[in-house]
Design an enzyme around this catalytic site. Structure first.
Site, PDB file in Angstrom:
ATOM      1  N   ASP A   1       0.686  -1.305  -0.332  1.00 39.64           N
ATOM      2  CA  ASP A   1       0.059  -0.003  -0.361  1.00 39.64           C
ATOM      3  C   ASP A   1       1.064   1.406  -0.276  1.00 39.64           C
ATOM      4  OD1 ASP A   1      -1.618   2.547   0.495  1.00 39.64           O
ATOM      5  OD2 ASP A   1      -2.055   0.741   2.441  1.00 39.64           O
TER       6      ASP A   1
ATOM      7  N   GLN B   1       0.701   6.545   0.843  1.00 43.40           N
ATOM      8  CA  GLN B   1       1.870   7.706   1.494  1.00 43.40           C
ATOM      9  C   GLN B   1       3.041   7.732   1.854  1.00 43.40           C
ATOM     10  OE1 GLN B   1      -0.023  10.098   3.678  1.00 43.40           O
ATOM     11  NE2 GLN B   1      -2.039   8.391   3.845  1.00 43.40           N
TER      12      GLN B   1
ATOM     13  N   LYS C   1      -4.243  12.185  -3.088  1.00 43.48           N
ATOM     14  CA  LYS C   1      -3.008  12.539  -2.100  1.00 43.48           C
ATOM     15  C   LYS C   1      -1.139  13.242  -2.608  1.00 43.48           C
ATOM     16  CE  LYS C   1      -4.596   8.815   0.742  1.00 43.48           C
ATOM     17  NZ  LYS C   1      -5.663   8.874   2.351  1.00 43.48           N
TER      18      LYS C   1
HETATM   19  N1  PMP Z   1      -3.510   3.240   2.590  1.00 44.83           N
HETATM   20  C1  PMP Z   1      -3.639   4.092   2.856  1.00 44.83           C
HETATM   21  C2  PMP Z   1      -2.173   4.368   3.781  1.00 44.83           C
HETATM   22  C3  PMP Z   1      -4.177   5.377   3.348  1.00 44.83           C
HETATM   23  O1  PMP Z   1      -3.630   6.868   4.357  1.00 44.83           O
HETATM   24  C4  PMP Z   1      -5.309   5.645   2.483  1.00 44.83           C
HETATM   25  C5  PMP Z   1      -6.463   6.786   2.596  1.00 44.83           C
HETATM   26  N2  PMP Z   1      -5.958   7.239   4.086  1.00 44.83           N
HETATM   27  C6  PMP Z   1      -5.715   4.406   1.750  1.00 44.83           C
HETATM   28  C7  PMP Z   1      -5.091   3.412   1.587  1.00 44.83           C
HETATM   29  C8  PMP Z   1      -6.802   4.641   0.755  1.00 44.83           C
HETATM   30  O2  PMP Z   1      -6.990   5.390  -0.119  1.00 44.83           O
HETATM   31  P1  PMP Z   1      -8.510   5.822  -1.049  1.00 44.83           P
HETATM   32  O3  PMP Z   1      -9.640   6.204   0.376  1.00 44.83           O
HETATM   33  O4  PMP Z   1      -7.766   6.765  -1.444  1.00 44.83           O
HETATM   34  O5  PMP Z   1      -8.418   4.829  -1.175  1.00 44.83           O
END
Ligand code: PMP
Length: 418
Positions: A210, A213, A236
């Site tokens: 993932d 971040q 992001k």
């Molecule tokens: N993984 C992490 C570490 C995140 O910080 C986030 C968003 N807060 C997500 C996944 C999910 O991202 P999204 O809502 O854009 O799918």
């Protein structure tokens, strides 16, 4: 370049110019200059990205991969250019390894369905960590329910880093998937992806990272990561909402069954069965987020213009400053590693017994936007033994001065609520 554009090689040493590139940062909030400290949830966008989206909408909107007329060809060209930019940005070997999804969440779900349903059997294990965002938990829980698999969780040490001994204990030949975050959205912890990937591969597991971040905040090169999949979100990293990315190793992607069925992802459709298009079209069913993907390409140009190394170092300085300053705040408990180089620019904390939502509300009155809650990490918050935290998260446009205003804001919070 139109007058709405910003030159895209802005230097972080010229912070005034960097901040000018972001129209939203020019406004006042409750009579104070806006201090935006919630980029981990969603970053702001520069003129350059806003212009790219508006330009597509106003000048060459048409569906992609379909028309033979100029508008459609132009839109297709720009959409595929964006794919190439993203591929280059993360060091992918070929653009076909980039699949445009809606966001990180959809990218992870794509792997869970398209790879997981084909390879995970009853009794197999899926290894996650206790610092995962819900999107890197629930997608695997659903897979585990469908296939009768079991989830295991790597634990954390007292500093909020992964306990690699617990990883070694939990990794077995039944482990089919190891999925973990590159950088925690709460603790800020940066995980040793290559080390974990090598150990996971040694037992034959698939490695899903993932990168929501990490990709926005540091140079990320998939060849060095050693993972099989990397998921991240456009919104992001200075891009629009509605577009995300799944990078996958071509040899794996090309053997995978589709995730969603519909137009654009087929080769031939018979009444009973269909054959499917090659990668990446096989995984992009229906009309994609065309303008958003093009604008994500513009965000990549913008980030490259500044330089991911420069962004990483700027944020490291901010983290160091924040760690020093937050240490002076009475009753503040900060979660995550104490060493700046082990963490990124997300800082979660509590302040005595004051409820995080009250803290965020009082800070908001001072023009400071932070997030309060569990930040989609309920298992982590249970481990920390707090229902919620306040999170201040930074990006390339934040300054040490803003962090000082946050610290002053917290003193005000304690006067009002403490
Ligand atoms: N993984 C992490 C570490 C995140 O910080 C986030 C968003 N807060 C997500 C996944 C999910 O991202 P999204 O809502 O854009 O799918």
């Amino acid at each position: 370049m139109s007058s709405g554009d910003t030159p895209i090689s802005t230097r972080l040493s010229d912070m005034a110019a960097v901040r000018e590139a972001f129209p939203i940062l020019q406004q006042q909030m409750h009579g104070q200059p806006l201090i935006f400290l919630d980029s981990a949830a969603s970053s702001q966008r520069p003129h350059h990205v806003i212009h790219a989206l508006a330009d597509y909408m106003s000048r060459y909107h048409a569906n992609v991969h379909r028309g033979v007329y100029w508008l459609s060809e132009e839109a297709t060209y720009a959409y595929e250019q964006a794919r190439e930019k993203v591929a280059h940005f993360i060091g992918a070997r070929r653009p076909e390894e980039i699949i445009f999804t809606r966001n990180t969440t959809e990218a992870i779900n794509l792997v869970a369905y398209a790879w997981g349903d084909a390879h995970v059997q009853a009794g197999d294990r899926i290894l996650l960590t206790l610092m995962e965002h819900h999107s890197n938990i629930v997608a695997w829980q659903l897979l585990a329910e469908r296939r009768g698999a079991v989830l295991d969780y790597v634990t954390l040490d007292a500093d909020g880093r992964l306990d690699l001994d617990s990883l070694d204990q939990l990794l077995t030949e039944r482990t089919r998937i190891v999925a973990f975050t590159h950088q925690s959205n709460v603790l800020g912890t940066i995980n040793p992806v290559a080390t974990i990937a090598a150990r996971a591969h040694a037992v034959g597991a698939l490695v899903v990272v993932d990168g929501a971040q990490s990709v926005p905040h540091m140079p990320v090169n998939v060849a060095e990561l050693g993972a099989d999949f990397l998921a991240f979100s456009g919104h992001k990293m200075c891009g629009p909402t509605g577009v995300g990315v799944l990078w996958g190793r071509y040899d794996i992607l090309s053997t995978m069954h589709p995730f969603l069925g519909g137009g654009s992802m087929i080769s031939y459709v018979d009444e009973q069965r269909s054959t499917y298009a090659d990668v990446p079209q096989r995984f992009e069913a229906g009309t994609p987020a065309i303008g958003e993907a093009i604008a994500l390409g513009a965000a990549v140009d913008f980030l490259n213009g500044i330089g991911m190394d420069a962004i990483y170092h700027h944020e490291q300085e901010l983290v160091q400053h924040a760690l020093q300053q937050l240490a002076t705040v009475p009753n503040l408990t900060l979660y995550g590693p104490r060493a700046a180089e082990q963490r990124g620019a997300a800082l979660a904390f509590t302040l005595g017994n004051i409820h995080p939502h009250d803290i965020a509300a009082v800070l908001d009155q001072q023009g400071i936007a932070v997030r309060a809650g569990h930040h989609c990490t309920q298992p982590l918050h249970r481990l920390l033994d707090v229902p919620a935290t306040v999170r201040a998260s930074m990006y390339l446009y934040n300054t040490a001065d803003e962090l000082d205003r946050l610290v002053a804001g917290l003193a005000h919070v304690q006067r009002v609520l403490g």
